[in-house]
Design a protein around this motif. Sequence first.
Motif: not given
Length: 209
Positions: A99-113, A179-184
Amino acid sequence: MSSEPGLRERKKQRTRQTISDIASGLFLRRGFDNVTVAEVAEAAGVSAKTVFNYFPRKEDLFLDRFPEAAELITRAIRERPEGEEPLTALRRLQRELLRDNHPFGAFTDGYRFFWQVVIDSPSLQARARERAAEFEELLGSLLAEAAGAPSDDPWSRVSAAMIVSAYRTVYVTTVDKVFAGEPIQKVVEEHAALLDRVFDCLERALAPS
């Protein structure tokens, strides 16, 4: 005088965060195995000894949020409302992180890198597995404590192993989708739904007898 320890602690936290941020930037640009601790220290303007004072192992420079995760888990269980099961507290924690988009629960481009660096480094993968085992040990002791059982209580250890294994499977499944590129947004929704299914199963399996 009473505020001095607080000031020192804040300074230490800032130094730790600065070292970690600089190290992460170097690792992301050049790859974990291509950067030395000496280079991190030089870029951060500190000695290599200072780096190791904050991060005992090079891998911990990149996987630097594990202590925060351990603290979140510990607080969730120890500070849960009276009468609430530890597993319910852990479910609530996961929902709050999403809910809070915490780094432990966020899936952004930075997450993939971030995870690409881990995938490219056998030593980081090994350290991540060690951290998972450390979480399992911590959770086992917390569950035993919550049940008023000895710290080496077998059922608490079995329960912790089931919880960590289930969560790790959900997490890896979500990483694969990123990594498969599915919509975030789709990834996040499916991650939350799968977590709920997993917690439903765990609650039935670990229900107090």
